[in-house]
Design a protein around this motif. Sequence first.
Motif, short mmCIF file in Angstrom:
data_model
loop_
_atom_site.label_atom_id
_atom_site.label_comp_id
_atom_site.label_asym_id
_atom_site.label_seq_id
_atom_site.Cartn_x
_atom_site.Cartn_y
_atom_site.Cartn_z
N ALA A 160 0.82 -1.21 0.00
CA ALA A 160 0.00 0.00 0.00
C ALA A 160 0.86 1.26 0.00
O ALA A 160 2.02 1.26 0.43
CB ALA A 160 -0.92 0.01 1.21
N MET A 161 0.25 2.35 -0.46
CA MET A 161 0.88 3.66 -0.45
C MET A 161 -0.21 4.72 -0.33
O MET A 161 -1.29 4.57 -0.93
CB MET A 161 1.68 3.87 -1.74
CG MET A 161 2.80 4.89 -1.65
SD MET A 161 3.64 5.14 -3.25
CE MET A 161 3.73 3.46 -3.88
N SER A 162 0.04 5.80 0.41
CA SER A 162 -0.96 6.85 0.55
C SER A 162 -0.30 8.19 0.85
O SER A 162 0.81 8.26 1.38
CB SER A 162 -1.95 6.51 1.67
OG SER A 162 -1.29 6.47 2.93
N VAL A 163 -1.02 9.26 0.51
CA VAL A 163 -0.56 10.62 0.75
C VAL A 163 -1.76 11.45 1.20
O VAL A 163 -2.85 11.35 0.64
CB VAL A 163 0.05 11.25 -0.53
CG1 VAL A 163 0.35 12.73 -0.31
CG2 VAL A 163 1.31 10.51 -0.94
N VAL A 164 -1.52 12.30 2.23
CA VAL A 164 -2.50 13.30 2.66
C VAL A 164 -1.86 14.67 2.47
O VAL A 164 -0.80 14.94 3.05
CB VAL A 164 -2.91 13.11 4.13
CG1 VAL A 164 -3.91 14.18 4.55
CG2 VAL A 164 -3.50 11.73 4.35
N ALA A 165 -2.48 15.52 1.65
CA ALA A 165 -1.91 16.84 1.34
C ALA A 165 -2.80 17.95 1.89
O ALA A 165 -4.00 17.76 2.10
CB ALA A 165 -1.74 17.00 -0.17
N ILE A 166 -2.19 19.11 2.11
CA ILE A 166 -2.89 20.26 2.69
C ILE A 166 -2.65 21.48 1.81
O ILE A 166 -1.53 21.71 1.33
CB ILE A 166 -2.40 20.54 4.12
CG1 ILE A 166 -2.78 19.38 5.04
CG2 ILE A 166 -2.97 21.85 4.66
CD1 ILE A 166 -2.23 19.49 6.45
N THR A 167 -3.69 22.27 1.62
CA THR A 167 -3.56 23.56 0.96
C THR A 167 -4.07 24.65 1.90
O THR A 167 -4.95 24.42 2.74
CB THR A 167 -4.37 23.60 -0.36
OG1 THR A 167 -4.10 24.83 -1.03
CG2 THR A 167 -5.87 23.48 -0.12
N GLY A 168 -3.50 25.85 1.77
CA GLY A 168 -3.91 26.95 2.62
C GLY A 168 -3.25 26.92 3.98
O GLY A 168 -2.49 26.00 4.31
N THR A 169 -3.56 27.92 4.78
CA THR A 169 -3.01 28.02 6.13
C THR A 169 -4.10 28.45 7.10
O THR A 169 -5.14 28.98 6.70
CB THR A 169 -1.86 29.05 6.19
OG1 THR A 169 -2.37 30.33 5.75
CG2 THR A 169 -0.71 28.63 5.30
N GLY A 170 -3.84 28.23 8.39
CA GLY A 170 -4.77 28.65 9.43
C GLY A 170 -6.17 28.11 9.22
O GLY A 170 -6.36 26.94 8.89
N GLY A 171 -7.15 29.01 9.36
CA GLY A 171 -8.55 28.60 9.23
C GLY A 171 -8.97 28.30 7.81
O GLY A 171 -10.08 27.81 7.58
N GLN A 172 -8.08 28.58 6.85
CA GLN A 172 -8.40 28.32 5.44
C GLN A 172 -7.82 27.00 4.95
O GLN A 172 -7.86 26.71 3.76
CB GLN A 172 -7.85 29.46 4.58
CG GLN A 172 -8.40 30.83 4.93
CD GLN A 172 -9.92 30.87 4.85
OE1 GLN A 172 -10.50 30.45 3.84
NE2 GLN A 172 -10.57 31.38 5.90
N MET A 173 -7.27 26.22 5.86
CA MET A 173 -6.69 24.94 5.46
C MET A 173 -7.76 23.98 4.95
O MET A 173 -8.85 23.88 5.51
CB MET A 173 -5.98 24.27 6.64
CG MET A 173 -4.61 24.78 6.93
SD MET A 173 -3.82 23.76 8.21
CE MET A 173 -2.22 24.54 8.32
N GLU A 174 -7.43 23.27 3.90
CA GLU A 174 -8.23 22.15 3.42
C GLU A 174 -7.28 21.00 3.10
O GLU A 174 -6.12 21.22 2.74
CB GLU A 174 -9.01 22.54 2.16
CG GLU A 174 -10.10 23.57 2.37
CD GLU A 174 -11.30 23.03 3.14
OE1 GLU A 174 -11.45 21.78 3.20
OE2 GLU A 174 -12.07 23.84 3.67
N ARG A 175 -7.77 19.79 3.24
CA ARG A 175 -6.92 18.64 2.94
C ARG A 175 -7.72 17.57 2.23
O ARG A 175 -8.94 17.51 2.32
CB ARG A 175 -6.28 18.08 4.20
CG ARG A 175 -7.27 17.41 5.15
CD ARG A 175 -6.52 16.81 6.33
NE ARG A 175 -7.45 16.15 7.24
CZ ARG A 175 -7.08 15.48 8.32
NH1 ARG A 175 -5.80 15.40 8.63
NH2 ARG A 175 -7.97 14.90 9.10
N ASP A 176 -6.99 16.72 1.53
CA ASP A 176 -7.59 15.55 0.91
C ASP A 176 -6.48 14.51 0.77
O ASP A 176 -5.34 14.76 1.15
CB ASP A 176 -8.22 15.89 -0.44
CG ASP A 176 -9.45 15.03 -0.74
OD1 ASP A 176 -9.43 13.84 -0.35
OD2 ASP A 176 -10.41 15.53 -1.35
#
Length: 448
Positions: free
Chosen positions: A178-194
């Motif tokens: 298996a392999m997986s990645v969790v990425a984040i965009t934005g900072t502070g309260g504007q962070m979103e991830r997938d």
Amino acid sequence: MSERLSSLTTQLLDAARKAGADAADAMAVSGTSLSIDVRHGALEHAERSEGTDIGLRVLIGTRQACVSASDTRAQTITEMAERAVAMAREAPEDDTAGLADPADLARAWDLDALEICDHSPEPDPAALQDDAARAEAAALAVDGISQVQSASAGYGRRALHLAASNGFAGGYARSNRAMSVVAITGTGGQMERDYYGESRIHQADLPDAELIGRIAAERTIARAGARKPKTGAYPVLFDERIASSLIGHLLGAINGTAIARGASWLRDAMGEQVLPAHLSLIDDPLAPRLSSSKPFDGEGLPTRRRAIVENGVLKSWTLDLATARKLGLTSTGNASRGVSAPPSPSVSNVMLTPGTHSRDDLLREMGTGLLVTSMIGSTINPNTGDYSRGASGFWVENGQITYPVNECTIAGNLRDMLRGIIPANDARTHLSRQVPSLLVEGLTLAGD
């Protein structure tokens, strides 16, 4: 390894017999797992585990007890058997407990045809670290990604052997990469991830690390600026990656344990329409190269392909021996078993009939509504099928994705929802739950 596990189950059965058990079954499981986490291109965490677990179930009349251990010494096995027999003598009577009839046991199977174990060498930790690092780098290379929360690569191999005093004995091995990645965009309260991840039985089938990292990043970037959707009644398209959860509620409702207890919204639905008339739901434990395939179930009964729903009509519960006896029926060969508890019913590989249109076609068909790509929490009434879940995804106008959404709730009734589902054609055929994106009309959305 298989000879060692077989020897352990033989020792357990012999010990149970000497301790006074009328009947018994035993399981020995040996596993190896290796996981690597990378952060900022450097090794963050590495973990390797190896071990053997043993379990024993004894029966005295209709009383049963289970014990387990990770110590395989002869003294421990003797003590396990004695303790299990003592526990069984104090257990309540259960006239549904018991081993399978010897005439019903699986006698021959073709493990090679199932292809559930990769016999190539275990990957070197450095190779796993390189995979995780390349996946992380690919995600960070996408413009707008502020950080990668995790990049992981792992390997596992598990072998088991089951034996019983009714004459059954058999085992098999299973592998996983298996392999997986969790990425984040934005900072502070504007962070979103997938995220994005892949798992395969055979190492050669696993997609490239760069592809996994890039898809995780692209999914994350698409979520930037998420806000609440409109409140009202709208069609909802469950994306393929979470659509199996909807079918999972149906599978839970037809599980023999729920039916025997009368705690299921489908308890009186046998022979009734539960899906659209052109759809079938198949349980196939003999499908090759899938992670839930197996040659026999947790009670030594042969596994077989069966229709749970055929042409929209509910045809079968999911049963082990105990739930079948409670319902006056025959086991469907779906017993699942661990070392520390009695068998219980569980499905294997599940396939829903695919549709003829793509997910984009269904988006155009829905017009205005919600595309759900992830879900949080749930409130499901097991007796009525009333459904309410937190969701996030994308708002759709005129058949086109317009903006990402979060912090909303979708609600409906599972019986009505499932009878009206429209499937896409995007199910991933390497998964044990092969369910495409599903369009459901007229759900209630709570947002702004």
